[in-house]
Motif scaffolding. Structure first.
Motif, PDB file in Angstrom:
ATOM      1  N   LEU A  47       0.597  -1.303  -0.189  1.00 40.79           N
ATOM      2  CA  LEU A  47       0.101  -0.207   0.053  1.00 40.79           C
ATOM      3  C   LEU A  47       0.753   1.188  -0.302  1.00 40.79           C
ATOM      4  CD1 LEU A  47      -2.928  -0.831   2.701  1.00 40.79           C
ATOM      5  CD2 LEU A  47      -2.841  -1.009  -0.089  1.00 40.79           C
ATOM      6  N   ASN A  48       2.006   1.198   0.944  1.00 39.67           N
ATOM      7  CA  ASN A  48       3.050   2.450   0.942  1.00 39.67           C
ATOM      8  C   ASN A  48       3.745   2.602  -0.338  1.00 39.67           C
ATOM      9  OD1 ASN A  48       2.597   3.633   2.929  1.00 39.67           O
ATOM     10  ND2 ASN A  48       3.870   1.781   4.190  1.00 39.67           N
ATOM     11  N   ALA A  49       4.161   1.228  -1.609  1.00 40.39           N
ATOM     12  CA  ALA A  49       4.772   1.456  -2.528  1.00 40.39           C
ATOM     13  C   ALA A  49       3.218   2.459  -3.233  1.00 40.39           C
ATOM     14  CB  ALA A  49       5.284   0.063  -2.641  1.00 40.39           C
ATOM     15  N   LEU A  50       2.622   1.771  -3.294  1.00 38.41           N
ATOM     16  CA  LEU A  50       0.809   2.325  -4.937  1.00 38.41           C
ATOM     17  C   LEU A  50       1.082   3.583  -4.120  1.00 38.41           C
ATOM     18  CD1 LEU A  50      -1.189  -0.851  -4.579  1.00 38.41           C
ATOM     19  CD2 LEU A  50       0.103  -0.133  -6.031  1.00 38.41           C
ATOM     20  N   THR A  51       1.005   3.739  -2.987  1.00 39.18           N
ATOM     21  CA  THR A  51       0.658   5.955  -2.855  1.00 39.18           C
ATOM     22  C   THR A  51       2.186   5.903  -2.602  1.00 39.18           C
ATOM     23  OG1 THR A  51      -0.583   4.729  -0.516  1.00 39.18           O
ATOM     24  CG2 THR A  51      -0.017   6.771  -1.193  1.00 39.18           C
ATOM     25  N   SER A  52       3.182   6.110  -2.953  1.00 41.24           N
ATOM     26  CA  SER A  52       4.250   6.479  -3.687  1.00 41.24           C
ATOM     27  C   SER A  52       3.892   6.591  -5.085  1.00 41.24           C
ATOM     28  CB  SER A  52       5.532   6.062  -2.809  1.00 41.24           C
ATOM     29  OG  SER A  52       6.904   6.303  -3.525  1.00 41.24           O
ATOM     30  N   PHE A  53       3.732   5.712  -5.166  1.00 34.89           N
ATOM     31  CA  PHE A  53       3.900   5.162  -7.334  1.00 34.89           C
ATOM     32  C   PHE A  53       2.262   6.203  -7.791  1.00 34.89           C
ATOM     33  CE2 PHE A  53       2.060   3.780 -10.790  1.00 34.89           C
ATOM     34  CZ  PHE A  53       3.222   3.367 -12.073  1.00 34.89           C
ATOM     35  N   ALA A  54       1.516   6.294  -6.423  1.00 34.25           N
ATOM     36  CA  ALA A  54       0.700   7.110  -7.269  1.00 34.25           C
ATOM     37  C   ALA A  54       1.241   8.759  -7.241  1.00 34.25           C
ATOM     38  CB  ALA A  54      -0.841   6.997  -6.471  1.00 34.25           C
ATOM     39  N   LEU A  55       1.625   9.060  -5.572  1.00 36.64           N
ATOM     40  CA  LEU A  55       2.378  10.904  -5.861  1.00 36.64           C
ATOM     41  C   LEU A  55       3.532  11.133  -6.782  1.00 36.64           C
ATOM     42  CD1 LEU A  55       2.220  10.498  -2.020  1.00 36.64           C
ATOM     43  CD2 LEU A  55       1.046  12.061  -3.370  1.00 36.64           C
ATOM     44  N   CYS A  56       4.319  10.402  -7.232  1.00 36.72           N
ATOM     45  CA  CYS A  56       5.035  10.400  -7.957  1.00 36.72           C
ATOM     46  C   CYS A  56       4.105  10.629  -9.148  1.00 36.72           C
ATOM     47  CB  CYS A  56       5.871   9.588  -8.348  1.00 36.72           C
ATOM     48  SG  CYS A  56       7.454   9.133  -6.823  1.00 36.72           S
ATOM     49  N   CYS A  57       3.630   9.578  -9.579  1.00 37.62           N
ATOM     50  CA  CYS A  57       2.617  10.464 -11.279  1.00 37.62           C
ATOM     51  C   CYS A  57       2.462  11.380 -11.082  1.00 37.62           C
ATOM     52  CB  CYS A  57       2.496   9.054 -11.294  1.00 37.62           C
ATOM     53  SG  CYS A  57       3.212   7.009 -11.925  1.00 37.62           S
ATOM     54  N   PHE A  58       1.226  11.281  -9.642  1.00 35.37           N
ATOM     55  CA  PHE A  58       0.325  12.604 -10.363  1.00 35.37           C
ATOM     56  C   PHE A  58       0.989  13.928  -9.570  1.00 35.37           C
ATOM     57  CE2 PHE A  58      -2.148  16.088  -8.090  1.00 35.37           C
ATOM     58  CZ  PHE A  58      -3.212  15.826  -8.714  1.00 35.37           C
ATOM     59  N   ALA A  59       2.413  14.630  -9.510  1.00 35.78           N
ATOM     60  CA  ALA A  59       3.044  14.609  -9.460  1.00 35.78           C
ATOM     61  C   ALA A  59       3.965  14.950 -10.773  1.00 35.78           C
ATOM     62  CB  ALA A  59       4.880  15.350  -8.445  1.00 35.78           C
ATOM     63  N   LEU A  60       4.407  14.373 -11.621  1.00 35.44           N
ATOM     64  CA  LEU A  60       5.380  14.488 -13.019  1.00 35.44           C
ATOM     65  C   LEU A  60       4.383  13.372 -14.315  1.00 35.44           C
ATOM     66  CD1 LEU A  60       8.702  13.997 -11.287  1.00 35.44           C
ATOM     67  CD2 LEU A  60       8.014  15.876 -12.271  1.00 35.44           C
ATOM     68  N   HIS A  61       3.109  13.057 -14.346  1.00 33.67           N
ATOM     69  CA  HIS A  61       3.071  12.261 -15.210  1.00 33.67           C
ATOM     70  C   HIS A  61       3.283  11.079 -14.741  1.00 33.67           C
ATOM     71  CE1 HIS A  61       0.935  16.967 -16.456  1.00 33.67           C
ATOM     72  NE2 HIS A  61       1.791  16.893 -16.150  1.00 33.67           N
ATOM     73  N   VAL A  62       2.972  10.551 -16.054  1.00 35.17           N
ATOM     74  CA  VAL A  62       3.164   8.725 -16.189  1.00 35.17           C
ATOM     75  C   VAL A  62       4.215   8.646 -16.261  1.00 35.17           C
ATOM     76  CG1 VAL A  62       2.311   6.396 -16.963  1.00 35.17           C
ATOM     77  CG2 VAL A  62       0.845   8.328 -16.400  1.00 35.17           C
ATOM     78  N   GLU A  63       4.474   9.451 -17.273  1.00 37.47           N
ATOM     79  CA  GLU A  63       6.568   8.602 -17.371  1.00 37.47           C
ATOM     80  C   GLU A  63       7.211   9.074 -16.703  1.00 37.47           C
ATOM     81  OE1 GLU A  63       6.849  10.474 -21.497  1.00 37.47           O
ATOM     82  OE2 GLU A  63       5.375   8.471 -22.933  1.00 37.47           O
ATOM     83  N   LEU A  64       7.367  10.326 -16.971  1.00 36.80           N
ATOM     84  CA  LEU A  64       8.687  11.455 -15.923  1.00 36.80           C
ATOM     85  C   LEU A  64       8.213  10.343 -14.073  1.00 36.80           C
ATOM     86  CD1 LEU A  64       9.549  14.198 -16.312  1.00 36.80           C
ATOM     87  CD2 LEU A  64      10.179  12.056 -16.872  1.00 36.80           C
ATOM     88  N   GLY A  65       6.997  10.536 -14.064  1.00 37.46           N
ATOM     89  CA  GLY A  65       6.910   9.914 -12.779  1.00 37.46           C
ATOM     90  C   GLY A  65       7.260   8.365 -12.069  1.00 37.46           C
ATOM     91  N   THR A  66       7.350   7.418 -12.792  1.00 35.67           N
ATOM     92  CA  THR A  66       7.321   6.032 -12.894  1.00 35.67           C
ATOM     93  C   THR A  66       8.646   6.129 -13.021  1.00 35.67           C
ATOM     94  OG1 THR A  66       5.698   5.410 -14.218  1.00 35.67           O
ATOM     95  CG2 THR A  66       7.314   3.981 -14.593  1.00 35.67           C
ATOM     96  N   LEU A  67       9.855   6.640 -13.686  1.00 32.70           N
ATOM     97  CA  LEU A  67      11.325   7.258 -13.656  1.00 32.70           C
ATOM     98  C   LEU A  67      11.152   7.409 -12.694  1.00 32.70           C
ATOM     99  CD1 LEU A  67      11.965   8.220 -16.558  1.00 32.70           C
ATOM    100  CD2 LEU A  67      12.900   6.017 -16.366  1.00 32.70           C
ATOM    101  N   LEU A  68      11.014   8.810 -11.646  1.00 34.61           N
ATOM    102  CA  LEU A  68      11.150   8.641 -10.008  1.00 34.61           C
ATOM    103  C   LEU A  68      10.997   8.407  -9.522  1.00 34.61           C
ATOM    104  CD1 LEU A  68      12.094  12.030  -8.506  1.00 34.61           C
ATOM    105  CD2 LEU A  68       9.735  12.342  -8.244  1.00 34.61           C
ATOM    106  N   TRP A  69       9.875   7.276  -9.684  1.00 34.69           N
ATOM    107  CA  TRP A  69       9.711   6.102  -8.181  1.00 34.69           C
ATOM    108  C   TRP A  69      10.382   5.306  -8.109  1.00 34.69           C
ATOM    109  CZ3 TRP A  69       7.627   0.896  -8.792  1.00 34.69           C
ATOM    110  CH2 TRP A  69       7.270   0.719  -7.591  1.00 34.69           C
ATOM    111  N   LEU A  70      10.832   4.583  -9.639  1.00 31.58           N
ATOM    112  CA  LEU A  70      11.507   4.099  -9.970  1.00 31.58           C
ATOM    113  C   LEU A  70      13.098   4.215  -8.784  1.00 31.58           C
ATOM    114  CD1 LEU A  70      11.364   2.140 -13.504  1.00 31.58           C
ATOM    115  CD2 LEU A  70      10.759   1.237 -11.149  1.00 31.58           C
TER     116      LEU A  70
END
Length: 107
Positions: A47-70
């Protein structure tokens, strides 16, 4: 606003890694009691990983947010691995050597 989402994502990412490490520790020390996949630690980690992923994608959109989350997840796991190795080294350094015990042995 974007920076606050990224910082919140980093906090949730760190919490995810913490819960993941606690789940692995629990599975190793209390085998049979907490190694099921629906454990609270596993659930907290996911749940924390999914929340972190959602926040990163919301901040930088899907592509850059995914890279930031990784990058965030990788750096948090790397920090956990380095910390584990360092604590294991300290623990081994504090124990008495086996050879020292054999030298003082009488026949």
């Amino acid at each position: 606003m974007i920076i606050s989402f990224i910082i919140a994502g980093l906090i949730f990412c760190g919490a995810s890694v913490f819960f993941f490490c606690k789940a692995n520790y629990c599975a190793c020390t209390q085998a049979g009691q907490c190694d099921n996949p629906v454990n609270y630690y596993w659930l907290g980690a996911m749940l924390n990983a999914l929340t972190s992923f959602a926040l990163c994608c919301f901040a930088l959109h899907v592509e850059l947010g995914t890279l930031l989350w990784l990058i965030l997840m990788g750096s948090c796991f790397l920090g956990a691995i380095i910390s584990q190795k360092k604590s294991k080294y300290k623990k081994c350094k504090k124990t008495t050597s086996t050879n020292a015990l054999l030298v003082n042995e009488t026949n």
